[in-house]
Design a protein around this motif. Structure first.
Motif, short mmCIF file in Angstrom:
data_model
loop_
_atom_site.label_atom_id
_atom_site.label_comp_id
_atom_site.label_asym_id
_atom_site.label_seq_id
_atom_site.Cartn_x
_atom_site.Cartn_y
_atom_site.Cartn_z
N ASN A 179 -57.82 66.75 -24.59
CA ASN A 179 -57.90 65.30 -24.39
C ASN A 179 -59.10 64.71 -25.12
O ASN A 179 -59.03 63.60 -25.67
CB ASN A 179 -57.99 64.98 -22.89
N ALA A 180 -60.21 65.46 -25.13
CA ALA A 180 -61.38 64.99 -25.87
C ALA A 180 -61.08 64.87 -27.36
O ALA A 180 -61.48 63.90 -28.01
CB ALA A 180 -62.55 65.94 -25.64
N VAL A 181 -60.36 65.84 -27.91
CA VAL A 181 -59.99 65.79 -29.33
C VAL A 181 -59.14 64.56 -29.62
O VAL A 181 -59.37 63.83 -30.60
CB VAL A 181 -59.25 67.07 -29.74
N VAL A 182 -58.15 64.29 -28.77
CA VAL A 182 -57.29 63.12 -28.98
C VAL A 182 -58.12 61.85 -28.94
O VAL A 182 -57.96 60.95 -29.78
CB VAL A 182 -56.17 63.08 -27.90
N GLY A 183 -59.02 61.76 -27.96
CA GLY A 183 -59.86 60.57 -27.86
C GLY A 183 -60.75 60.39 -29.08
O GLY A 183 -60.91 59.27 -29.59
N ILE A 184 -61.34 61.48 -29.57
CA ILE A 184 -62.22 61.41 -30.73
C ILE A 184 -61.44 60.98 -31.97
O ILE A 184 -61.89 60.12 -32.75
CB ILE A 184 -62.91 62.76 -30.95
N LEU A 185 -60.27 61.55 -32.18
CA LEU A 185 -59.47 61.17 -33.35
C LEU A 185 -59.04 59.71 -33.27
O LEU A 185 -59.03 59.00 -34.29
CB LEU A 185 -58.26 62.09 -33.47
N ALA A 186 -58.67 59.24 -32.07
CA ALA A 186 -58.30 57.84 -31.92
C ALA A 186 -59.49 56.92 -32.22
O ALA A 186 -59.35 55.88 -32.87
CB ALA A 186 -57.77 57.59 -30.51
N ALA A 187 -60.67 57.33 -31.75
CA ALA A 187 -61.87 56.53 -32.00
C ALA A 187 -62.25 56.52 -33.48
O ALA A 187 -62.72 55.50 -34.00
CB ALA A 187 -63.03 57.05 -31.15
N LEU A 188 -62.06 57.64 -34.15
CA LEU A 188 -62.32 57.68 -35.59
C LEU A 188 -61.38 56.74 -36.33
O LEU A 188 -61.78 56.04 -37.27
CB LEU A 188 -62.17 59.11 -36.11
N ARG A 189 -60.12 56.71 -35.90
CA ARG A 189 -59.16 55.80 -36.53
C ARG A 189 -59.57 54.35 -36.32
O ARG A 189 -59.51 53.53 -37.23
CB ARG A 189 -57.76 56.04 -35.95
N HIS A 190 -60.02 54.04 -35.10
CA HIS A 190 -60.48 52.67 -34.81
C HIS A 190 -61.71 52.34 -35.63
O HIS A 190 -61.84 51.22 -36.14
CB HIS A 190 -60.79 52.53 -33.32
N ARG A 191 -62.62 53.30 -35.79
CA ARG A 191 -63.82 53.05 -36.60
C ARG A 191 -63.44 52.78 -38.05
O ARG A 191 -64.04 51.91 -38.70
CB ARG A 191 -64.77 54.25 -36.53
N ASP A 192 -62.44 53.50 -38.55
CA ASP A 192 -61.98 53.24 -39.92
C ASP A 192 -61.50 51.80 -40.08
O ASP A 192 -61.71 51.17 -41.12
CB ASP A 192 -60.83 54.19 -40.28
#
Length: 402
Positions: A179-192
């Motif tokens: 779940n942490a990985v999914v959250g981190i990847l989603a946040a990276l996408r939002h940062r992009d």
């Protein structure tokens, strides 16, 4: 398979990983497998799992630690000293992602909390992993066994007449890491897209409750708590282990067609028309009688033979393997379940379970063996861009593992 230098889809992403034990290190290893530069920040004593032995590999390294720490660089930062704290802040402010699983409030004492770092680096992604959240449950220790107990998983694990049992691995930690990985990847996408970072919070209890899926859903819908059923399924039959001539056979019949094929192969095709077993709902209601009739027929041959015969006819079935046998099966199926990593700088090797995610263009790579404590102190800091970080006051740590 040796190490690979493939860049990966997360190349250019730096992770400052302050987490220990399993959930956080599992998450950071998944990111590292796909190219992220993960710097594992350890105390002078190192991650707790470095001492969780036996077993050890051929080089004396604990297999627990090795299982979730490949592809990382290790640096030591003693947060009880000004120098160590300065180094830790430098790492955090030069990272794209920070991961931590200290007790809530500990990182704030060190000036390494989300609010403090975000004020200096607005695009920072900060992932906090706790046992029971950061508010009312902040004081509770986040150990997998405890969460399996209070989170309900043990109540549905084990046979009806046995005591509640834990799952054979720290499954809740693994779910939380994913779940942490999914959250981190989603946040990276939002940062992009937006140019800003954010805080991610995951906890073991919520991850378990979400992972209980149908069992939790039935509880919410009916108000009744599911009971332990051993290897049987509350909603499907036959969907459990059945005795054969030499041991248990897992049979996972999910529809009427598969049931018809099962009883035909067992030489009792009449059961498909028996009013007790015609539909799944009827089979669930009469599971005890059905199990006895099936096991009477299965007793004549060993589990491996039944597995081969039933599988050939489209009936999901398989013998209960050891982990060694399971790895061998995955190899026979061409799944490449394991890799052997080599140390270019010395004679060390490490046998690792392969990353289960297969990307056609940017696959996982295996670049660094699980690091020795502080192995990359010099190189990791040399690779940082200059940062204006002022030392902070010394604070005594009150951290705990997860």
């Amino acid at each position: 398979m040796g190490t690979s230098g493939a860049a990966g889809p997360l190349a250019g992403i730096r992770v400052a990983d302050f987490s220990r034990v399993l959930a956080g290190p599992y998450a950071s290893m998944m990111l590292a497998d796909f190219g992220a530069d993960v710097i594992k920040v350890e105390s002078p004593a190192g991650d707790d799992t470095r001492s969780w032995t036996p077993p050890v590999d051929a080089h004396g390294v604990g297999t627990y630690f090795s299982s979730v720490n490949r592809n990382k660089r290790s640096v030591v930062c003693d947060l009880r000293t000004d120098e160590g704290l300065h180094r830790a802040r430098e790492l955090a402010l030069n990272a794209d992602v920070v991961i931590e699983n200290f007790r809530p409030g500990v990182m704030k004492k060190f000036g390494l909390d989300y609010e403090t770092l975000h004020a200096e680096k607005p695009d920072l992604i900060y992932c906090s992993i706790t046992g029971f959240g950061a508010t009312a449950g902040a004081h509770l220790p986040g150990y997998d066994l405890l969460v399996q107990a209070v989170g309900g998983l043990m109540s549905v694990t084990g046979s009806r007449d046995s005591e509640p049992s834990k799952v054979g691995v720290a499954l809740v930690d693994v779910l939380t890491g994913q779940n942490a990985v999914v959250g981190i990847l989603a946040a990276l996408r939002h940062r992009d897209a937006a140019g800003r970072g954010q805080r991610i919070e995951v906890n073991l209890l919520s991850s378990l409750l979400a992972g209980l899926v149908n069992q939790a859903s039935s509880t919410l819908a009916t108000g009744e708590a599911p009971q332990r059923m051993g290897n049987a399924h509350p909603s499907i039959a036959p969907y459990e282990t059945l005795r054969t001539a030499d041991g248990p056979l897992a049979v996972a019949v999910g529809n009427d067609r598969q049931f018809g094929a099962l009883v035909r192969i067992l030489g009792i095709p009449r059961l498909a028309e028996d009013h007790r077993f015609r539909t799944n709902t009827e089979r669930v209601a009469h599971r005890v009688e059905l199990k006895a009739l099936l096991e009477e027929q299965l007793a004549g041959r060993p589990a491996a033979e039944w597995s081969a015969v039933l599988s050939a006819e489209g009936v999901p079935a398989g013998k209960v393997n050891s982990i060694k046998e399971a790895l061998e099966l995955a190899g026979q199926l061409g799944l490449d379940p394991a890799v052997v990593m080599n140390d270019d700088a010395g004679p060390r090797t490490s046998h690792q379970v392969a990353n289960p995610i297969h990307l056609s263009e940017t696959p996982a790579s295996y670049r660094r063996l699980p690091p020795l404590l502080g192995e990359h102190d010099g190189a990791a800091f040399a690779s940082l861009s200059p940062a204006s970080v002022s030392p902070t006051s010394t604070t005594t740590s009150t951290s705990t593992g997860k």
